[in-house]
Motif scaffolding. Structure first.
Motif, mmCIF file in Angstrom:
data_model
loop_
_atom_site.group_PDB
_atom_site.id
_atom_site.type_symbol
_atom_site.label_atom_id
_atom_site.label_comp_id
_atom_site.label_asym_id
_atom_site.label_seq_id
_atom_site.Cartn_x
_atom_site.Cartn_y
_atom_site.Cartn_z
ATOM 1 N N LEU A 1 -12.763 3.155 -7.244
ATOM 2 C CA LEU A 1 -11.851 2.007 -7.246
ATOM 3 C C LEU A 1 -10.402 2.453 -7.388
ATOM 4 N N GLU A 2 -10.181 3.534 -8.112
ATOM 5 C CA GLU A 2 -8.816 4.053 -8.252
ATOM 6 C C GLU A 2 -8.304 4.612 -6.932
ATOM 7 N N ILE A 3 -9.185 5.243 -6.166
ATOM 8 C CA ILE A 3 -8.801 5.750 -4.845
ATOM 9 C C ILE A 3 -8.500 4.585 -3.907
ATOM 10 N N VAL B 1 -4.938 4.052 -1.996
ATOM 11 C CA VAL B 1 -4.802 3.950 -0.542
ATOM 12 C C VAL B 1 -4.126 2.640 -0.149
ATOM 13 N N PHE B 2 -4.546 1.538 -0.767
ATOM 14 C CA PHE B 2 -3.936 0.243 -0.436
ATOM 15 C C PHE B 2 -2.422 0.294 -0.638
ATOM 16 N N ARG B 3 -1.990 0.867 -1.743
ATOM 17 C CA ARG B 3 -0.561 0.909 -2.041
ATOM 18 C C ARG B 3 0.188 1.862 -1.112
ATOM 19 N N ALA B 4 -0.461 2.958 -0.739
ATOM 20 C CA ALA B 4 0.176 3.882 0.200
ATOM 21 C C ALA B 4 0.377 3.214 1.561
ATOM 22 N N CYS C 1 3.286 11.479 2.979
ATOM 23 C CA CYS C 1 4.410 11.423 2.035
ATOM 24 C C CYS C 1 4.134 10.462 0.892
ATOM 25 N N GLN C 2 3.236 9.514 1.121
ATOM 26 C CA GLN C 2 2.928 8.508 0.108
ATOM 27 C C GLN C 2 1.754 8.898 -0.780
#
Length: 841
Positions: free
Chosen positions: A651-653, A657-660, A717-718
């Motif tokens: 869930l942390e991954i 990813v969503f935020r990146a 980069c993110q």
């Protein structure tokens, strides 16, 4: 002393190892060759609490913007991490460079609440720093504190070299300048402290000596001429926007997983129980344009999906309707929700309702504090029952289905009729839904008198009284449509002891800590019995700290001035008994609390915005127009997840990813419904502790990707250094398959290679190799011969090919190897496993 702490031997053995790996977006990696003064900023509670704290982040960015200064972070370790550090004789370390805390020049603690005091001792002890300031040698860091508990830090004063009272944005740099000069001049520790004591707002506990006659505090003697008291430091305006445009983005989900924007500091409503309303005065608002800049840059550079407007009373912000309109217009189409955590009844105007109803509605919070108008007059709440019911009616009409009520038990002059009225008010509030589905949550907490408030002299109700009043509410409140929650009276009891405590309590804190007291703010760790036993050994009467104080007696914090005069507090206490209302000075003129000089210290309402920079090359705000879901373009991104990435859960991954994707500006489509989520799917969840070279996610976009290489570069980069996208291609929909996955496994050093080879040989010759696994009370039997397709051992490295069947229970590589090699639990967790490739079965 400056070496990096090795963690591979302990992080696989603890819960939530991602708390300790660092690498969050916008953190700073200091170049210590160019640093002449270093700070470790410590929040004395778990990562999930500390990463939600605004104050620490502000100081972090202030210090790291200054040439020659460096700041890193540390949070209290959980008990399992503490155990592993002690077992492996490793010191506690900073997150950014994994530097031992004792290697820093300054270790600075936030003091957020009383029940974190034993965590301070845990951190100091794990760092190898003597607990008491008087025991620290010349080469030890200076230990400083600050935060809301700094206005009566006496229970922990002996553990600190100095404590900052009030706002830290200016004084932290003055402390840094003083210490840099002292370092250059070669001053002793004592000389440094005497010089620091000349800085406004700096309290050096060693320069004050409490005087007792028997058990009674009779005086607080100043040991430095001209240093008889310390006054709280107050900044005239909120910190500059540019300090806060790049918020730290957590890797492990914190309690408040959102972008917090401080829209105002301070409150002058004058609630007589409220310490924050006294010690954060005067009100200083941020300009609407500056808030918009913070929101634009903060969301754009973080990828958060929620924006919280932070203040002691957000509804009192003078330009709230204008601000909400602009924020809703800007972010409504980007699926960024706007929350106001501290709205007040009476501030829910039609304009505010019109804006809030555009957003997702969860619960509407109301804080009556007391059940009757009489008791609300005593505490100067300034709202009537009719105000409360009108607010509930407006909230239900606007679409809310849940209202949360907050009350205190044991307020001065409270009677059982006031307690019963809590239930009556909740019942009447639910009727305002006019037959619609509605739920009422009632939360109660025992009242704890706080220093620097008009009620600082009042008695706190006993533990037994608190239990009886909670029990009374439990019996009277109906179960259907209502839910009663309460703060643990035992924790409130101990909070009350420390809230108005003196320096004698430092021995209690140390004794309870030695007995195992840890993380007392968490119910699962808290034990009042442990504290009572420690107090009994020391001859301390804990209940005496909850007693009524006489107006004439010396209070442990009398030498610490919050700026509000004692005469004003005495006057307000007398007015409480008369049920007299004291209005808000923002709208009704100065109430003569003694704080403002009306030059540098004064209320600041609707200020002018600060000039925006001409350009910002480090962050960009990406316009993301709404997309109608017509043609869908699906892409697959393959990526490595190695090194510290193995310590994050699935869930942390996902969140990472969503935020990146949000920050990179990709036009990701969202699902429909009440809680829309990005249309992104992931490869099967990777167990915590396993690395992989073949992870992937697939995303639905509203537009095609024209230049995949550029998008890959933008995404990389993110991502943190432990994640790298290796390819980005149009996705081909496939039915889930049964696969054979290849793993490389590095055996722990504690495992004998010959024994491992013998175990593998025995496995290969066996016709069946049954193992049992219990999940949710059910026992499953697996024949590992069916799942293991290849297993070889060469020079300490295993190659395992494992069948992962689709649509039926399987077994993971760590469990397979633990069974075959007969590994102990710790040996199994220390296996280094990398997922290398897959093929169809």
């Amino acid at each position: 002393m400056n070496t990096t702490i090795p963690l591979d031997s302990i992080l696989p053995l603890v819960r939530k190892p991602g708390r300790y790996i660092g690498g969050e977006l916008h953190t700073v990696q200091p170049d210590y060759a160019a640093v002449d003064l270093s700070f470790a900023l410590v929040f004395p509670d778990l990562y999930e609490i500390g990463m939600s704290h605004q104050g620490l982040q502000i100081l972090y960015h202030i210090l790291n913007r200054q040439p020659g200064l460096a700041a890193e972070r540390c949070y209290a370790p959980d008990t399992d991490m503490e155990e592993q550090l002690r077992r492996h004789k490793l010191p506690l370390f900073s997150l950014e460079s994994r530097r031992p805390l004792a290697a820093f020049d300054v270790v600075g603690f936030t003091l957020p609440y009383e029940l974190c005091y034993t965590n301070i001792l845990t951190i100091l002890d794990l760092a190898g720093i003597p607990l008491r300031a008087a025991e620290r040698g010349e080469n030890m860091p200076l230990v400083i504190g600050g935060g809301s508990c700094s206005l009566n830090p006496e229970p922990v004063a002996d553990f600190f070299d100095l404590i900052v009272l009030g706002d830290g944005e200016e004084v932290i740099l003055e402390i840094a300048d003083s210490l840099r000069s002292a370092k250059h001049e070669g001053l002793s520790r004592s000389e440094k402290l005497h010089r620091l004591a000349t800085i406004a707002g700096v309290y050096v506990p060693a320069l004050f000596a409490p005087q007792y006659e028997g058990e009674t505090l009779t005086a607080i003697r100043a040991l430095k001429p001209g240093y008889e008291s310390v006054r709280r430091r107050i900044v005239p305006q909120l910190p500059p926007v540019e300090l806060l445009e790049r918020p730290l983005v957590p890797l492990v989900k914190p309690v408040h997983d959102r972008l917090g924007v401080e829209i105002a500091r301070g409150c002058t409503r004058g609630c007589r129980f409220c310490q924050a309303g006294m010690i954060y005065r005067p009100v200083r608002e941020r300009a609407v344009a500056d808030i918009m800049r913070l929101a634009e840059q903060g969301i754009g550079s973080s990828g958060f999906g929620e924006l919280a407007l932070l203040s002691l009373s957000s509804g009192d912000f003078s330009c709230l309707p204008e601000l909400l309109t602009k924020l809703m217009d800007r972010f409504a189409d980007e699926r960024v929700s706007i929350s106001l955590p501290s709205m007040r009844v009476g501030t829910l105007t039609p304009e505010v309702i019109a804006q809030i109803r555009r957003a997702r509605k969860t619960g509407f919070t109301v804080a009556p504090e007391a059940g009757t108008d009489r008791l609300r007059e005593v505490i100067n709440k300034g709202i009537t029952e009719e105000d409360l019911l009108t607010g509930c009616r407006d909230a239900f009409s606007a679409g809310w289905k849940l209202i949360k009520f907050y009350f205190m038990l044991g307020l001065p002059t409270e009677t059982l009729e006031d307690v019963d009225a809590i239930v009556d008010l909740a019942l009447r509030a639910r009727k305002e839904a006019k037959g619609k589905k509605a739920d009422i949550n009632v939360s109660v907490s025992p009242f704890v008198p706080k220093p620097h408030t008009p009620f600082q002299w009042c008695e706190q109700i006993s533990l037994e009284e608190a239990r009886q009043r909670i029990s009374r509410l439990m019996k009277r409140l109906p179960s259907k449509g209502f839910k009663l929650k309460w703060h643990d009276p035992e924790q409130s009891f101990l909070e009350g002891v420390f809230s108005r405590g003196d320096r004698k309590l430092s021995y209690l804190i140390e004794a309870a800590w030695q007995d195992g007291a840890r993380l007392d703010g968490w119910n699962e760790h808290f034990s009042l019995v442990r504290w009572q036993q420690a107090a009994e050994r020391l001859g301390l009467d804990l209940a005496s700290y909850l007693r009524q104080r006489d107006m004439s007696e010396v209070l442990p914090w009398d030498h610490l001035r919050c700026g509000v005069e004692r005469s004003f507090l005495e006057q307000e206490y007398a007015r409480s008994l008369e049920r007299a209302y004291t209005p808000d000075c923002r709208k009704h003129g100065c109430q003569k609390c003694g704080l403002c000089d009306f030059k540098s210290i004064k209320p600041l309402l609707n200020p002018e915005s600060t000039p925006a920079p001409a350009a910002n090359t480090t962050t960009s705000t990406i316009e993301r127009p709404a997309h109608t879901q017509q043609t869908v373009f699906r892409y697959r991104a393959d990526y490595f997840r190695l090194g510290d990435g193995r310590f994050l859960g699935h869930l942390e991954i996902l969140n990472l990813v969503f935020r990146a994707l949000q920050r990179a500006g990709l036009p990701v489509l969202f699902s429909q419904g009440f809680n829309p989520s990005p249309k992104v799917s992931f490869s099967p969840a990777l167990p915590v502790g396993v690395e992989s070279e073949i992870e992937f996610f697939e995303m639905d976009l509203a537009e095609p990707i024209r230049r995949p290489e550029e998008v890959m570069d933008a995404l990389n980069c993110q991502f943190p250094s432990f994640m790298t996208i290796t390819s980005l291609t149009p996705a081909k929909r496939k039915a889930p398959l049964t696969e054979i996955v290849s793993y490389d496994c590095l055996l722990p050093e504690s495992l004998d290679q010959h024994q491992a080879a013998d175990a593998l040989a025995a496995f290969h010759v066996a016709e069946v190799f049954n193992v049992e696994r219990v999940r949710k009370g059910k026992t499953q039997t697996f024949d590992l011969k069916r799942f293991v397709r290849r297993l070889t051992l060469e020079t300490g490295e295993l190659r395992l090919d494992l069948l992962h069947p689709h649509a039926e229970a399987g077994i993971g590589p760590r469990e397979v190897l633990a069974k075959i090699l007969a590994l102990e639990d710790e040996q199994a967790w220390l296996l280094r496993i990398i997922k290398k490739s897959t093929q169809e079965a």
